[in-house]
Design an enzyme around this catalytic site. Structure first.
Site, PDB file in Angstrom:
ATOM      1  N   LYS A 154      10.842 -33.327  40.377  1.00 54.05           N
ATOM      2  CA  LYS A 154       9.648 -34.146  40.615  1.00 54.05           C
ATOM      3  C   LYS A 154       8.416 -33.261  40.736  1.00 54.05           C
ATOM      4  CE  LYS A 154       7.142 -35.802  43.937  1.00 54.05           C
ATOM      5  NZ  LYS A 154       5.880 -36.037  43.219  1.00 54.05           N
ATOM      6  N   GLY A 207       6.176 -27.205  49.474  1.00 52.23           N
ATOM      7  CA  GLY A 207       4.987 -27.981  49.798  1.00 52.23           C
ATOM      8  C   GLY A 207       4.573 -27.723  51.225  1.00 52.23           C
ATOM      9  N   SER A 208       4.009 -28.734  51.863  1.00 51.39           N
ATOM     10  CA  SER A 208       3.483 -28.543  53.209  1.00 51.39           C
ATOM     11  C   SER A 208       4.611 -28.517  54.238  1.00 51.39           C
ATOM     12  CB  SER A 208       2.512 -29.670  53.537  1.00 51.39           C
ATOM     13  OG  SER A 208       3.191 -30.907  53.491  1.00 51.39           O
ATOM     14  N   THR A 209       4.355 -27.862  55.353  1.00 52.61           N
ATOM     15  CA  THR A 209       5.350 -27.779  56.412  1.00 52.61           C
ATOM     16  C   THR A 209       5.661 -29.172  56.954  1.00 52.61           C
ATOM     17  OG1 THR A 209       4.685 -25.532  56.952  1.00 52.61           O
ATOM     18  CG2 THR A 209       5.801 -26.758  58.693  1.00 52.61           C
ATOM     19  N   VAL A 211       5.582 -32.224  55.473  1.00 49.46           N
ATOM     20  CA  VAL A 211       6.491 -32.987  54.615  1.00 49.46           C
ATOM     21  C   VAL A 211       7.853 -32.293  54.553  1.00 49.46           C
ATOM     22  CG1 VAL A 211       6.876 -33.924  52.299  1.00 49.46           C
ATOM     23  CG2 VAL A 211       4.581 -33.967  53.282  1.00 49.46           C
ATOM     24  N   GLY A 212       7.842 -30.967  54.541  1.00 48.53           N
ATOM     25  CA  GLY A 212       9.101 -30.224  54.499  1.00 48.53           C
ATOM     26  C   GLY A 212      10.022 -30.552  55.665  1.00 48.53           C
ATOM     27  N   GLU A 229      10.272 -24.137  50.914  1.00 49.60           N
ATOM     28  CA  GLU A 229       9.211 -23.126  50.762  1.00 49.60           C
ATOM     29  C   GLU A 229       7.927 -23.814  51.217  1.00 49.60           C
ATOM     30  OE1 GLU A 229       9.767 -20.103  50.048  1.00 49.60           O
ATOM     31  OE2 GLU A 229      11.567 -20.020  48.804  1.00 49.60           O
ATOM     32  N   CYS A 263       0.470 -20.270  48.609  1.00 51.89           N
ATOM     33  CA  CYS A 263       1.134 -20.203  49.914  1.00 51.89           C
ATOM     34  C   CYS A 263       1.174 -18.772  50.430  1.00 51.89           C
ATOM     35  CB  CYS A 263       2.524 -20.797  49.825  1.00 51.89           C
ATOM     36  SG  CYS A 263       3.433 -20.210  48.410  1.00 51.89           S
ATOM     37  N   GLU A 354      -3.603 -23.370  57.818  1.00 51.15           N
ATOM     38  CA  GLU A 354      -3.588 -23.069  56.396  1.00 51.15           C
ATOM     39  C   GLU A 354      -4.680 -23.887  55.721  1.00 51.15           C
ATOM     40  OE1 GLU A 354      -0.335 -24.445  53.861  1.00 51.15           O
ATOM     41  OE2 GLU A 354      -0.323 -22.413  53.063  1.00 51.15           O
TER      42      GLU A 354
END
Ligand code: NAP
Ligand code: MG
Length: 453
Positions: A154, A207-209, A211-212, A229, A263, A354
């Site tokens: 995706k 992606g972002s922390t 959503v991760g 990541e 990142c 970030e």
């Protein structure tokens, strides 16, 4: 299916419209992947290797086309975009060596023979962000395929075009139908379905922390392994004994590359107090000379930010801060933002969060212990750099900074043959390097009894 428009960030003009996949489309893709994976895993290792080499060759033949697509869809400078497309071919070539090298162990046991096998998971779901659409996708799909898995990928809705093209090129190269599918759609629908679908047996998320963490929590419900990541706030530590001219010249590339949407961006610049003023003097011309402009031009160092919304979010970080100096940026309809060098304190938002834009926070430090303390004063732990001519110090500091990817007297982070990934809130697991294909397998242990009555 709903429609959405893909925008060129350098002009703010539409490029094309695509359809968003719904849950039923994801389920159909996963069903095709399950079927394709059986045949793929049953192939001789050499045949899988050949198929991946063929895919690599076709990507190589389309480097220019892929690069031009990335210039338009992501605003990456054409030189960077060519590197990224070439990198995809190299990653495929590197992991085409893996099928024939997925060696298990033979472990001494009494009464028989004990052997381990690296079995593929089955279907792997890969969710990628918009900042490096092609390269990050390849870090997942190349080793996953090499290990005998099928892949559903995706891309981010903002930047789906190169991923869609790579899906077509895989078929052109002769990869079986259903083995590598690109499913375009939103994160909350398509990405979420990768997490909840019982036949997707491993998820790779970049992606972002925030959503991760939710992806990991969803995967936990099905005991599904996940590689994450995530974000970073990496430190670039410059000691008084460093080659200050070289260190200053390297700063723009370390944090403004890809407009800071990286990142690994060294977004905290820690400079020893004794050389702080001198260093800022050296830095100013380097920032002024950083060329921000038309991504299609070979002379450009940095293009636009990815979207109007993202530009607003980056710009908000400059409210009320002490800007030492800025670079330039074009005016016009694209999402342009001039690089900024901000003098900061450790507690400032600009030094902690970030930003994912071309903004660097500069902080002074007193000595080696102070440098290490400041470098580790972050929830993140992805990358970082240490500039010093003192070998012992380079070794001590690089061992003391809690980050997954460090470089001394350089800002390099990514080589496809060395491991990449973050500590702390920057992630879980590692990509790339010699072990990545194995990370897409489960170990099976088989005992063969030889002493029978
Ligand atoms: P993001 O919002 O976390 O999105 C990343 C991907 O996840 C996109 O494809 C997104 O889809 C999808 N997604 C969103 N919500 C989801 C959900 N609930 N379930 C499953 N998937 C979901 O991050 P971003 O805004 O694209 O990218 C910026 C961030 O990524 C930064 O924090 C950056 O540091 C991080 N990043 C880290 C690395 C690394 O290697 N460590 C590399 C690149 C970026 P849609 O956007 O299409 O809806
Ligand atoms: Mg997002």
């Amino acid at each position: 299916m709903s429609e959405f428009t893909v925008i060129d960030p350098a002009t703010a003009r539409p490029i094309t419209t695509l359809q968003r996949a719904e849950v039923a489309d994801v389920d159909a893709a996963v069903a095709r992947a399950v079927a394709a994976q059986r045949g793929w895993a049953a192939l001789a290792p050499g045949a899988r290797a050949d198929a991946l080499r063929a895919f690599a060759r076709v990507v190589e033949e389309h480097v220019e086309e892929l690069a031009q697509l990335e210039v338009r869809n992501s605003g990456h400078p054409v030189g960077s975009a060519r590197w990224e497309a070439g990198h995809v071919a190299q990653v495929l070539n590197y992991y085409s060596g893996a099928p024939e090298r997925l060696m298990g162990a033979q472990i001494p046991v009494p009464g028989g023979l004990d052997v381990t096998f690296h079995e593929p998971y089955g279907v792997v779901g890969i969710i990628v962000p918009w900042n490096f659409p092609m390269t990050i996708a390849s870090w997942g799909f190349a080793p996953a395929l090499a290990a005998g898995n099928a892949v559903v990928l995706k891309p981010a809705e903002l930047t789906p075009l190169t991923a869609v093209r790579l899906g077509e090129l895989a078929l052109e190269a002769g990869l079986p139908e259903g083995l590598f599918q690109v499913v375009v759609g939103s994160g909350t629908v398509v990405g979420q379905r990768f997490v909840s679908h019982p036949d997707v047996r491993k998820v790779v998320f970049t992606g972002s922390t925030e959503v991760g963490v939710s992806v990991a929590a969803g995967c936990a419900q099905l005991l599904k392994p996940v590689t994450l990541e995530l974000g970073g706030k990496s430190a670039n530590v410059v000691f008084e004994d460093a080659d200050l001219v070289a260190a200053a010249a390297a700063v723009p590339g370390s944090v403004f590359d890809n407009a800071g949407q990286d990142c690994c961006a060294r977004s905290r610049l820690l400079v020893q107090r004794s050389v702080y003023d001198r260093f800022l003097e050296l830095l100013e011309p380097a920032v002024r000379d950083w060329r921000v402009g038309d991504p299609a031009s070979e002379a450009t160092d940095m293009g636009p930010l990815i979207s109007a919304g993202h530009r607003d979010s980056v710009a908000a970080y400059l409210d009320g801060v002490d800007v030492a100096f800025r670079g330039s940026a074009p005016t016009g309809d694209g999402f342009w933002f001039a690089p900024a060098v901000v003098l900061a304190e450790p507690g400032d938002r600009v030094a902690r969060e970030e930003i994912f834009g071309p903004v660097v926070a500069v902080l002074p430090f007193d000595d080696e212990a102070d440098a290490i303390r400041l470098a580790n004063d972050t929830v993140y732990g992805l990358a970082g750099s240490i500039w010093t001519e003192n070998l012992g110090r380079a070794v001590r500091v690089s061992r003391a900074v809690k980050s997954g990817v460090l470089s001394v007297n350089s800002h390099s982070s990514v080589r496809y043959w060395t491991p990449f990934g973050g500590m702390k809130a920057s992630g879980l697991g590692r990509e790339l390097g010699p072990d990545a294909a194995e990370h897409f397998t489960e170990t099976k242990n088989v005992f063969f009894a030889t002493d029978r009555a």
